[in-house]
Design a protein around this motif. Structure first.
Motif, PDB file in Angstrom:
ATOM      1  N   PRO A 301     109.275  55.034  80.347  1.00  0.00           N
ATOM      2  CA  PRO A 301     110.385  55.651  80.320  1.00  0.00           C
ATOM      3  C   PRO A 301     110.337  55.105  81.693  1.00  0.00           C
ATOM      4  O   PRO A 301     111.908  55.068  82.368  1.00  0.00           O
ATOM      5  CB  PRO A 301     110.127  56.798  79.667  1.00  0.00           C
ATOM      6  CG  PRO A 301     109.359  56.850  78.697  1.00  0.00           C
ATOM      7  CD  PRO A 301     108.252  55.952  79.274  1.00  0.00           C
ATOM      8  N   ASP A 302     110.340  56.090  82.694  1.00  0.00           N
ATOM      9  CA  ASP A 302     110.120  56.471  84.208  1.00  0.00           C
ATOM     10  C   ASP A 302     110.152  55.546  85.476  1.00  0.00           C
ATOM     11  O   ASP A 302     111.659  55.226  85.855  1.00  0.00           O
ATOM     12  CB  ASP A 302     109.506  57.912  84.574  1.00  0.00           C
ATOM     13  CG  ASP A 302     110.110  59.311  84.328  1.00  0.00           C
ATOM     14  OD1 ASP A 302     111.121  59.298  83.832  1.00  0.00           O
ATOM     15  OD2 ASP A 302     109.276  59.908  84.992  1.00  0.00           O
ATOM     16  N   LYS A 304     111.010  52.342  83.338  1.00  0.00           N
ATOM     17  CA  LYS A 304     111.532  51.321  83.617  1.00  0.00           C
ATOM     18  C   LYS A 304     113.458  52.123  84.367  1.00  0.00           C
ATOM     19  O   LYS A 304     114.232  51.445  84.418  1.00  0.00           O
ATOM     20  CB  LYS A 304     112.176  51.412  82.020  1.00  0.00           C
ATOM     21  CG  LYS A 304     112.192  50.202  80.973  1.00  0.00           C
ATOM     22  CD  LYS A 304     111.986  50.229  79.660  1.00  0.00           C
ATOM     23  CE  LYS A 304     110.769  49.930  79.012  1.00  0.00           C
ATOM     24  NZ  LYS A 304     110.373  48.426  79.496  1.00  0.00           N
ATOM     25  N   THR A 305     113.105  53.550  83.858  1.00  0.00           N
ATOM     26  CA  THR A 305     114.416  54.003  84.206  1.00  0.00           C
ATOM     27  C   THR A 305     114.668  53.078  85.016  1.00  0.00           C
ATOM     28  O   THR A 305     115.861  52.882  85.817  1.00  0.00           O
ATOM     29  CB  THR A 305     114.275  55.377  83.651  1.00  0.00           C
ATOM     30  OG1 THR A 305     114.414  55.554  82.593  1.00  0.00           O
ATOM     31  CG2 THR A 305     115.851  56.533  85.053  1.00  0.00           C
ATOM     32  N   GLN A 306     114.187  53.463  86.427  1.00  0.00           N
ATOM     33  CA  GLN A 306     113.846  53.625  88.095  1.00  0.00           C
ATOM     34  C   GLN A 306     113.995  51.690  88.324  1.00  0.00           C
ATOM     35  O   GLN A 306     115.381  51.496  88.762  1.00  0.00           O
ATOM     36  CB  GLN A 306     112.494  54.022  88.582  1.00  0.00           C
ATOM     37  CG  GLN A 306     112.377  55.289  88.995  1.00  0.00           C
ATOM     38  CD  GLN A 306     113.625  56.103  89.320  1.00  0.00           C
ATOM     39  OE1 GLN A 306     114.239  55.706  90.235  1.00  0.00           O
ATOM     40  NE2 GLN A 306     113.974  56.994  88.951  1.00  0.00           N
ATOM     41  N   ARG A 316     121.921  56.036  86.854  1.00  0.00           N
ATOM     42  CA  ARG A 316     120.868  56.738  86.372  1.00  0.00           C
ATOM     43  C   ARG A 316     120.931  57.843  85.256  1.00  0.00           C
ATOM     44  O   ARG A 316     120.204  57.438  84.251  1.00  0.00           O
ATOM     45  CB  ARG A 316     120.831  58.338  87.208  1.00  0.00           C
ATOM     46  CG  ARG A 316     119.468  58.857  87.138  1.00  0.00           C
ATOM     47  CD  ARG A 316     118.262  59.759  88.124  1.00  0.00           C
ATOM     48  NE  ARG A 316     118.897  60.860  87.906  1.00  0.00           N
ATOM     49  CZ  ARG A 316     119.223  62.742  87.474  1.00  0.00           C
ATOM     50  NH1 ARG A 316     117.601  62.040  88.348  1.00  0.00           N
ATOM     51  NH2 ARG A 316     118.990  63.195  87.710  1.00  0.00           N
ATOM     52  N   GLN A 317     122.162  58.363  84.435  1.00  0.00           N
ATOM     53  CA  GLN A 317     122.129  58.716  83.538  1.00  0.00           C
ATOM     54  C   GLN A 317     122.459  56.987  82.542  1.00  0.00           C
ATOM     55  O   GLN A 317     121.969  57.331  81.216  1.00  0.00           O
ATOM     56  CB  GLN A 317     123.444  59.816  83.351  1.00  0.00           C
ATOM     57  CG  GLN A 317     123.514  61.177  83.708  1.00  0.00           C
ATOM     58  CD  GLN A 317     121.961  61.601  83.269  1.00  0.00           C
ATOM     59  OE1 GLN A 317     121.376  61.361  82.282  1.00  0.00           O
ATOM     60  NE2 GLN A 317     121.147  62.372  83.889  1.00  0.00           N
ATOM     61  N   ALA A 319     120.745  54.923  83.490  1.00  0.00           N
ATOM     62  CA  ALA A 319     119.509  53.782  82.724  1.00  0.00           C
ATOM     63  C   ALA A 319     119.063  54.830  82.045  1.00  0.00           C
ATOM     64  O   ALA A 319     118.386  54.754  80.885  1.00  0.00           O
ATOM     65  CB  ALA A 319     119.017  53.629  83.697  1.00  0.00           C
ATOM     66  N   ILE A 320     118.645  56.296  82.261  1.00  0.00           N
ATOM     67  CA  ILE A 320     117.891  57.122  81.243  1.00  0.00           C
ATOM     68  C   ILE A 320     118.473  56.881  79.408  1.00  0.00           C
ATOM     69  O   ILE A 320     117.737  56.825  78.603  1.00  0.00           O
ATOM     70  CB  ILE A 320     118.565  58.835  81.198  1.00  0.00           C
ATOM     71  CG1 ILE A 320     117.661  58.553  82.666  1.00  0.00           C
ATOM     72  CG2 ILE A 320     117.629  59.675  80.879  1.00  0.00           C
ATOM     73  CD1 ILE A 320     117.670  60.218  83.104  1.00  0.00           C
ATOM     74  N   THR A 323     116.319  53.707  78.227  1.00  0.00           N
ATOM     75  CA  THR A 323     114.985  53.336  78.430  1.00  0.00           C
ATOM     76  C   THR A 323     114.847  54.180  77.154  1.00  0.00           C
ATOM     77  O   THR A 323     113.736  55.093  77.298  1.00  0.00           O
ATOM     78  CB  THR A 323     114.233  53.761  79.874  1.00  0.00           C
ATOM     79  OG1 THR A 323     114.803  55.077  80.547  1.00  0.00           O
ATOM     80  CG2 THR A 323     114.788  52.434  80.333  1.00  0.00           C
ATOM     81  N   SER A 324     115.446  55.572  77.046  1.00  0.00           N
ATOM     82  CA  SER A 324     114.558  56.198  76.080  1.00  0.00           C
ATOM     83  C   SER A 324     114.031  56.205  74.782  1.00  0.00           C
ATOM     84  O   SER A 324     113.084  56.492  74.133  1.00  0.00           O
ATOM     85  CB  SER A 324     115.911  57.455  75.414  1.00  0.00           C
ATOM     86  OG  SER A 324     116.830  56.715  74.769  1.00  0.00           O
ATOM     87  N   ALA A 329     116.148  49.931  74.815  1.00  0.00           N
ATOM     88  CA  ALA A 329     115.227  49.144  76.295  1.00  0.00           C
ATOM     89  C   ALA A 329     115.703  47.789  76.398  1.00  0.00           C
ATOM     90  O   ALA A 329     115.854  46.525  76.542  1.00  0.00           O
ATOM     91  CB  ALA A 329     114.577  49.887  76.941  1.00  0.00           C
TER      92      ALA A 329
END
Ligand code: ADP
Ligand code: MG
Ligand code: ZN
Length: 483
Positions: A301-302, A304-306, A316-317, A319-320, A323-324, A329
């Motif tokens: 997850p991290d 992928k978020t980046q 950021r929110q 993407a978070i 990718t949760s 995703a």
């Protein structure tokens, strides 16, 4: 001055692994699909004398994946231990677990705390054990179903690094997401495949002592974890405020009454009389094997978020959110891949109308009828102005409910936008001659009346007029009425 308190929280998480067979025998581990109680059993998992356990290789692989994902070091030399206690759901009178040498230790997980600040939670250890049988308590007796006995279970133990209920929730949520990303646990808490234990103490703010803690067992939902922890923090503060002492004990959570209840005094390790499991030799993992497991790690997850933030220019929110869940995703990227519209636009459609439908209907992403390709086609029709975004919402909901091809639905519902100026011009002329008062107002300087007139145009053309074209023509027609 009134003393303020700081909660200290450490979590123990039990996760069943998704292997075909049980931890130490060949019985199916898929107990929730067993035809009847006590059908997926054998001498090993019912603890018959003389039966010998054999390690499940898949479970070792999955445990290694989890350890690596939590930045732990994987211990090449593993031993198994007997944790002795008597309970009717434990047929051998002991649980095979790992004690001194767990499969993974000293890792960490970065999460966000209640103020959205980063917090690094140290993962003390990850060890392998086996699940217990299930008890069904009837009025004057209890029933035991051994189908679950011996199902591979992972215990993930954190250091007491969390200071708020939100941080604990954030950590638990992320662990669940990682397990799902790895495909080692469904995260289906209603089925009990993932269970939390919250260890809680409170101390005066600013102090660094570790005070007596209580442990709340078997929290089977995020809601229970949140409510039980908050209740327990409150309760302990009240104990200290009235000059009492918190007793180290094991608590249960009474969901209906919303209170923690004492179950027993907290046992210490020596109460379990741990000793090396004589029936299982130590497990020696070699480096190359561990490295081959490392190669199987998916993008987590991290990471992928980046990547989403960079590659798709998302906040950021945003993407978070995307990718949760890995499936979400993947779906997003599927649409992006098939579409000519900006990724930001696709995020808006997925985070907006699409997720609203999923939340309202309770339909899982896996069961959604809309393919990424169809969704991409629909969004592109809005981007190239074939349809208005309001029409697209209608089409989207129809596709989500009954499937179908976006182009065909647009045709059947006659939703295509018209930029044919003749048709729009005609509508505008009629509106202006039907509303002389509003025309007067415009000519007298009230420009806001254009919005109202645009509404009339949208109505007369049933939303099919391209708004940009219509506005241009409307203003032109109004200006032409100046003498
Ligand atoms: P045991 O192994 O007997 O269950 P541990 O001390 O190993 O006890 O800790 C178990 C869990 O309790 C860990 O998750 C740890 O972070 C947490 N914990 C330990 N001490 C405290 C404390 N004072 N307050 C809150 N949590 C604690
Ligand atoms: Mg414990
Ligand atoms: Zn068995």
């Amino acid at each position: 001055m009134k003393l303020t308190y700081e909660p200290v929280i450490g979590l123990e998480i039990h996760a069943e692994l998704q292997t075909n067979s049980k931890m130490f025998c060949a019985c199916s581990a898929d107990y929730s699909n067993a035809p009847e109680p006590n059908t997926f059993i054998c001498p090993v998992c019912t603890g018959l004398p003389g039966a010998l356990p054999v390690l499940n290789k898949k479970a070792i692989e999955q445990a290694t994946l989890v350890g690596l994902s939590l930045n732990c070091s994987i211990n090449e030399f593993n031993t198994f231990a007997r944790k002795n206690y008597f309970y009717p759901d434990l047929p051998k009178g002991y649980q095979i677990s790992q004690y001194e040498l767990p499969i993974a230790s000293k890792g960490y997980l970065d999460v966000l705390d209640d103020t959205e600040n980063p917090l690094r939670v140290v993962v003390r250890r990850v060890h392998i054990e086996e699940d217990t049988a299930k008890l069904a308590h009837e009025k004057n007796y209890a029933l035991v179903d051994f189908n679950r006995a011996g199902v591979p279970l992972l215990e993930i133990v954190s250091e007491p690094d969390m200071r708020t209920v939100e941080a604990a929730l954030s950590y638990a949520t992320k662990i669940r997401a990682i397990l799902r990303y790895l495909g080692v646990n469904s995260g289906d808490m209603e089925k009990g495949v993932l269970r939390f234990e919250a260890n809680i103490s409170v101390r005066p703010s600013g102090s660094s002592e570790l005070r007596k803690r209580t442990e709340i067992k078997n929290l089977n939902s995020f809601r229970a974890l949140t409510r039980a922890s908050a209740y327990e923090i409150d309760r302990q503060i009240k104990v200290y405020e009235s000059d009492g002492e918190v007793v180290q004990e094991t608590l249960g959570w009474d969901e209906a009454r919303g209170v923690t209840v004492s179950q027993r005094g907290k046992e210490d390790a020596h109460d379990y009389r741990y000793f090396p499991e004589p029936d299982l030799p130590p497990l020696q993992l070699d480096r190359t094997w561990i490295d081959s497991i490392k190669d199987q790690l998916p993008e987590l997850p991290d990471a992928k978020t980046q990547r989403f933030i960079k590659q798709y220019e998302l906040k950021r929110q945003e993407a978070i959110l995307l990718t949760s869940e890995k499936s979400l995703a993947d779906y997003f990227e599927g649409v992006v891949f098939k579409s000519n519209s900006p990724a930001k636009t696709i995020h808006s459609w997925i985070a907006g109308e699409f997720m609203r439908y999923m939340n309202d209907s309770g339909v899982a992403l896996e069961d959604i009828k809309l393919s990424a390709e169809q969704f991409a086609q629909l969004i592109d029709m809005v981007t190239d102005k074939t349809i208005s975004s309001n029409s697209a919402k209608v089409v989207l909901n129809e596709m989500l409910k009954s499937g179908g091809d976006p182009q065909e639905i647009v045709k059947a519902k006659n939703l295509a936008q018209v930029s044919d100026t003749g048709f729009i011009q005609e509508a505008i002329e009629k509106i202006l001659s039907d509303n002389p008062k509003e025309v007067e107002q415009f000519l007298a300087g009230k420009e806001t009346i254009v919005q109202w007139l645009m509404g009339q145009v949208a109505r007369a053309t049933k939303g099919k007029a391209d708004p940009n074209v219509a506005k241009e023509l409307l203003v032109k027609a109004l200006e032409a009425r100046r003498k």
